[in-house]
Design a protein around this motif. Structure first.
Motif, PDB file in Angstrom:
ATOM      1  N   VAL A 105      65.891  76.831  53.244  1.00 33.66           N
ATOM      2  CA  VAL A 105      65.880  75.464  53.753  1.00 33.66           C
ATOM      3  C   VAL A 105      65.770  75.329  55.066  1.00 33.66           C
ATOM      4  CG1 VAL A 105      67.537  73.454  54.106  1.00 33.66           C
ATOM      5  CG2 VAL A 105      67.576  74.793  51.888  1.00 33.66           C
ATOM      6  N   GLN A 106      66.014  76.468  55.796  1.00 33.03           N
ATOM      7  CA  GLN A 106      66.067  76.393  57.514  1.00 33.03           C
ATOM      8  C   GLN A 106      64.438  76.694  57.476  1.00 33.03           C
ATOM      9  OE1 GLN A 106      68.456  76.141  60.103  1.00 33.03           O
ATOM     10  NE2 GLN A 106      66.331  75.500  60.770  1.00 33.03           N
ATOM     11  N   GLN A 107      63.625  77.412  56.912  1.00 32.10           N
ATOM     12  CA  GLN A 107      62.279  77.621  57.241  1.00 32.10           C
ATOM     13  C   GLN A 107      61.566  76.430  56.753  1.00 32.10           C
ATOM     14  OE1 GLN A 107      60.932  80.938  54.673  1.00 32.10           O
ATOM     15  NE2 GLN A 107      62.465  82.405  55.714  1.00 32.10           N
ATOM     16  N   HIS A 108      61.927  75.533  55.741  1.00 28.03           N
ATOM     17  CA  HIS A 108      61.662  74.188  55.563  1.00 28.03           C
ATOM     18  C   HIS A 108      61.677  73.201  56.668  1.00 28.03           C
ATOM     19  CE1 HIS A 108      60.400  70.678  53.511  1.00 28.03           C
ATOM     20  NE2 HIS A 108      61.562  70.415  53.605  1.00 28.03           N
ATOM     21  N   GLN A 130      69.280  69.545  58.862  1.00 34.27           N
ATOM     22  CA  GLN A 130      69.754  70.601  59.630  1.00 34.27           C
ATOM     23  C   GLN A 130      71.218  70.415  59.910  1.00 34.27           C
ATOM     24  OE1 GLN A 130      67.552  72.935  61.523  1.00 34.27           O
ATOM     25  NE2 GLN A 130      69.682  73.835  61.456  1.00 34.27           N
ATOM     26  N   ARG A 131      71.920  69.179  59.891  1.00 34.01           N
ATOM     27  CA  ARG A 131      73.345  69.042  60.051  1.00 34.01           C
ATOM     28  C   ARG A 131      73.924  69.708  58.820  1.00 34.01           C
ATOM     29  NH1 ARG A 131      72.172  64.320  62.510  1.00 34.01           N
ATOM     30  NH2 ARG A 131      72.455  62.732  60.544  1.00 34.01           N
ATOM     31  N   ILE A 132      73.408  69.353  57.620  1.00 25.40           N
ATOM     32  CA  ILE A 132      73.900  70.141  56.456  1.00 25.40           C
ATOM     33  C   ILE A 132      73.999  71.571  56.558  1.00 25.40           C
ATOM     34  CG2 ILE A 132      73.512  70.197  53.920  1.00 25.40           C
ATOM     35  CD1 ILE A 132      72.653  67.064  54.062  1.00 25.40           C
ATOM     36  N   ILE A 133      72.679  71.993  56.733  1.00 22.06           N
ATOM     37  CA  ILE A 133      72.485  73.626  56.860  1.00 22.06           C
ATOM     38  C   ILE A 133      73.381  74.043  58.139  1.00 22.06           C
ATOM     39  CG2 ILE A 133      71.080  75.350  57.460  1.00 22.06           C
ATOM     40  CD1 ILE A 133      70.514  74.273  54.807  1.00 22.06           C
ATOM     41  N   LEU A 172      70.157  79.281  52.086  1.00 27.87           N
ATOM     42  CA  LEU A 172      70.097  78.701  53.356  1.00 27.87           C
ATOM     43  C   LEU A 172      68.591  78.871  54.363  1.00 27.87           C
ATOM     44  CD1 LEU A 172      73.654  79.348  54.178  1.00 27.87           C
ATOM     45  CD2 LEU A 172      72.630  77.083  53.835  1.00 27.87           C
ATOM     46  N   LYS A 173      68.500  80.380  54.119  1.00 30.30           N
ATOM     47  CA  LYS A 173      67.139  80.772  54.880  1.00 30.30           C
ATOM     48  C   LYS A 173      66.066  79.862  54.662  1.00 30.30           C
ATOM     49  CE  LYS A 173      64.231  84.676  55.278  1.00 30.30           C
ATOM     50  NZ  LYS A 173      63.855  86.095  54.738  1.00 30.30           N
ATOM     51  N   LYS A 186      62.476  82.020  50.229  1.00 27.87           N
ATOM     52  CA  LYS A 186      60.899  81.679  50.860  1.00 27.87           C
ATOM     53  C   LYS A 186      60.922  80.261  51.177  1.00 27.87           C
ATOM     54  CE  LYS A 186      59.567  85.645  49.524  1.00 27.87           C
ATOM     55  NZ  LYS A 186      59.128  86.654  50.295  1.00 27.87           N
ATOM     56  N   VAL A 187      60.212  79.931  52.056  1.00 27.47           N
ATOM     57  CA  VAL A 187      59.669  78.338  52.696  1.00 27.47           C
ATOM     58  C   VAL A 187      59.200  77.582  51.526  1.00 27.47           C
ATOM     59  CG1 VAL A 187      57.507  78.990  53.530  1.00 27.47           C
ATOM     60  CG2 VAL A 187      58.869  77.107  54.564  1.00 27.47           C
ATOM     61  N   TYR A 188      59.601  76.468  51.423  1.00 30.33           N
ATOM     62  CA  TYR A 188      58.953  75.300  50.751  1.00 30.33           C
ATOM     63  C   TYR A 188      58.551  74.477  51.393  1.00 30.33           C
ATOM     64  CZ  TYR A 188      63.556  73.095  50.594  1.00 30.33           C
ATOM     65  OH  TYR A 188      64.861  72.542  51.126  1.00 30.33           O
TER      66      TYR A 188
END
Length: 119
Positions: free
Chosen positions: A91-94, A110-113, A88-89, A57-59
């Motif tokens: 963090v991407q949403q964040h 974003q680079r880390i992800i 990963l999902k 879930k987004v944080y």
């Protein structure tokens, strides 16, 4: 106060106890503060971020890139690929959420992800 990687490492076991239902969030933030010196507000955010990653879930609170990477690596090692994909999902949403705030983009995160998705 800056959240150090050592603080994050010390907080993870407590966040996992909250995840498993062994501690409440309030008990967890107090324990993290006592064990690491992280202030209780940041400790609460740490728990929230970890739980969001575990559920995909987004944080909305931001932590430093080193802590985010550490959490992702720890989730993959300890909880496996399915939990890792959820993290990963989250963090991407964040990252996507943060970009809507007009405060810039989290290009380092974003680079880390992007790198971790390839692993």
């Amino acid at each position: 106060m800056e959240i150090t990687l050592d603080m994050s490492k010390g907080a993870l076991d407590t966040a996992k106890k909250v995840y498993r239902g062994e501690l409440t969030r309030t008990e967890g933030k107090i324990e993290i503060n006592r064990r690491t010196g992280m202030n209780e507000g940041s400790a609460q955010d740490f728990i929230t971020i970890f739980l969001a990653m575990m559920s995909g879930k987004v944080y909305k609170r931001a932590f430093n890139n080193a802590t985010n990477k550490f959490l992702l690596e720890s989730i993959r090692q300890e909880f496996g690929d399915e939990s890792y994909r959820k993290a990963l999902k989250a963090v991407q949403q964040h990252i996507d959420y943060y970009s809507t705030l007009g405060k810039g983009k989290l290009t380092g995160l974003q680079r880390i992800i992007d790198q971790m998705k390839r692993l």
